[in-house]
Design an enzyme around this catalytic site. Structure first.
Site, short mmCIF file in Angstrom:
data_model
loop_
_atom_site.label_atom_id
_atom_site.label_comp_id
_atom_site.label_asym_id
_atom_site.label_seq_id
_atom_site.Cartn_x
_atom_site.Cartn_y
_atom_site.Cartn_z
N TRP A 46 0.85 -1.20 0.00
CA TRP A 46 0.00 0.00 0.00
C TRP A 46 0.87 1.23 0.00
O TRP A 46 2.08 1.13 0.21
CB TRP A 46 -0.98 -0.01 1.19
N ASP B 290 -0.23 11.93 -0.08
CA ASP B 290 -1.25 12.90 0.32
C ASP B 290 -2.57 12.20 0.69
O ASP B 290 -2.61 10.98 0.83
CB ASP B 290 -1.46 13.92 -0.80
N GLU C 295 -3.25 9.42 -1.47
CA GLU C 295 -2.23 8.38 -1.50
C GLU C 295 -1.38 8.46 -2.77
O GLU C 295 -1.06 7.46 -3.41
CB GLU C 295 -2.90 7.00 -1.31
N GLU D 161 -18.07 6.54 -3.43
CA GLU D 161 -16.89 7.39 -3.27
C GLU D 161 -16.94 8.54 -4.28
O GLU D 161 -16.70 9.68 -3.95
CB GLU D 161 -15.65 6.53 -3.50
C1 BGC Z 1 -8.52 7.47 -1.23
C2 BGC Z 1 -8.16 7.75 0.21
C3 BGC Z 1 -9.01 6.93 1.14
C4 BGC Z 1 -9.04 5.47 0.76
C5 BGC Z 1 -10.06 4.69 1.58
C6 BGC Z 1 -8.46 5.98 -1.47
O1 BGC Z 1 -8.81 5.72 -2.80
O2 BGC Z 1 -7.65 8.13 -2.10
O3 BGC Z 1 -8.34 9.10 0.51
O4 BGC Z 1 -8.54 7.09 2.45
O5 BGC Z 1 -9.36 5.34 -0.58
O6 BGC Z 1 -11.34 5.24 1.45
#
Ligand code: BGC
Length: 375
Positions: A118, A168, A171, A327
């Protein structure tokens, strides 16, 4: 006689549904899974997501759910004390810290690291969690010392590493220093100092870190009058709204705050749906529900209640028929050609994303829609 529910009734109903979705999926350990069924997130909880989800549950009045989450983080981070002490000793000695020793970004529900690769090393979640637990304790008049072990670990980690490049909120770009990350760290460290959860040398080190992070962000993370995505960039990012509210990296009444929110709205808000950043290719670069709610939260605090309500309604309109919130949505994609490869790799967009639901609760509360609610 049947009456049609008002728009407000529907929004309140969706707030209840959001609470139920989060409750249904909260693990018995207290962890909030990011998204229970999504292939890449299944089995993991993030401090960043969880901090905001807990804030939504705390505002909703589900003190037990938020307590359980904060207890879980406290246990999870408390168990990392000796790992962190080893890291801090290396750092003090000027020796390289092996990345595998740094505290992770996401945890299994038993608090362990995952087995999958990760984009670890992100400091923002540690700040966000401290901010969230302090807010929760203040709101419900709880003794924050219950979570002291976890707070101390999070504070020590953020204090030691706030100035390092890291991944960030999304990620990405671990070669950069991200202004939203600095904001999250400042928000957490100031919260910990303000409530007395940290004292003595720890509080003093946190104070120095806050001053350094704020100074750096203002010196190198501003262009055209607004905060920028990372130091030295001129771009914006949807997460920058958090540097105003809730984290207070910049004073909400300042021109810099107003210009930052205006730049986020101008560059990234399309009809109420807020993109992460213009170059975003993840699932084609759609609009993120949680970022609309985050901008809305800020608009309420700037006095623009109508603007905030519009954003809340946009989020509500993008819940599924069963009231689950994804999301992101694909009404407006910045890079449509990049969508298919992600669907192929990880399946359809994460739904429900508990962070989306948590942020809906926050904005619904900001707009006074949770007043009658108590879990
Ligand atoms: C996002 C993160 C988030 C994670 C879990 C990723 O795709 O970029 O901001 O913490 O998913 O939701």
């Amino acid at each position: 006689m049947t009456t049609t529910p008002s728009r407000t009734d529907l929004l309140v109903g969706l707030a209840h549904r959001s609470h139920a979705v989060i409750r249904e999926h909260q693990h018995h350990t207290g962890a909030y899974p990011a998204s229970p069924a999504f292939s890449a997130y299944r089995g993991y909880a993030w401090l960043r997501d969880g901090g905001f989800i807990a804030e939504g549950m705390s505002r909703y009045g589900d003190v037990a759910s938020a307590n359980d989450f904060h207890d879980w983080v406290d246990r999870t981070l408390g168990a990392r004390r000796s790992q962190l002490d080893e890291v801090l000793a290396l750092r003090t000695a000027g020796a390289p810290v092996p990345p595998s020793l740094l505290l992770p970004t996401r945890f299994r529900f038993d608090g362990a690291d995952g087995d999958d690769e990760w984009w670890d090393f992100q400091t923002d979640g540690y700040g966000t969690w401290v901010w969230a637990v302090v807010e929760h304790a203040r709101r419900h008049a709880l003794d924050v010392s219950r979570w002291r072990a976890g707070i101390e670990v999070a504070v020590d980690f953020a204090t030691a590493f706030w100035d390092q490049p890291c991944y960030d909120w999304w990620e990405e770009h671990d070669e950069q220093r991200h202004v939203s990350t600095l904001g999250s760290v400042v928000g957490g460290l100031e919260a910990a100092q303000g409530c007395g959860a940290i004292t003595g040398e720890r509080a003093e080190a946190a104070r120095v870190a806050v001053a350094g992070a704020r100074e750096l962000a203002l010196a190198e993370g501003v262009a055209d009058g607004h905060l920028t995505k990372w130091l030295g960039s001129a771009e914006v990012d949807g997460s920058l709204s958090a540097c105003v509210v809730p984290f207070g990296l910049v004073e909400p009444s300042s021109a810099l705050a107003r210009e930052t929110l205006a730049a986020v709205a101008r560059d990234l808000d399309v009809d109420g749906g807020v993109h992460r950043f213009r170059a975003d290719v993840f699932y084609g670069g759609g609009q993120w529900l949680l970022l609309s709610a985050l901008l809305g939260w800020n608009l309420v605090r700037q006095g623009d209640v109508d603007g905030a309500r519009h954003l809340l309604e946009w989020v509500a309109d993008h819940a599924t028929d069963t009231g689950e919130m994804p999301e992101q949505v694909d009404d407006h994609l910045l890079h449509p050609g990049s969508r298919a490869e992600w669907v192929e790799r990880w399946g359809s967009v994460a739904t429900p994303l508990l962070w989306s639901h948590g942020m809906f609760l926050v904005l619904a509360d900001e707009l006074g829609l949770l007043e009658e609610t108590s879990a």
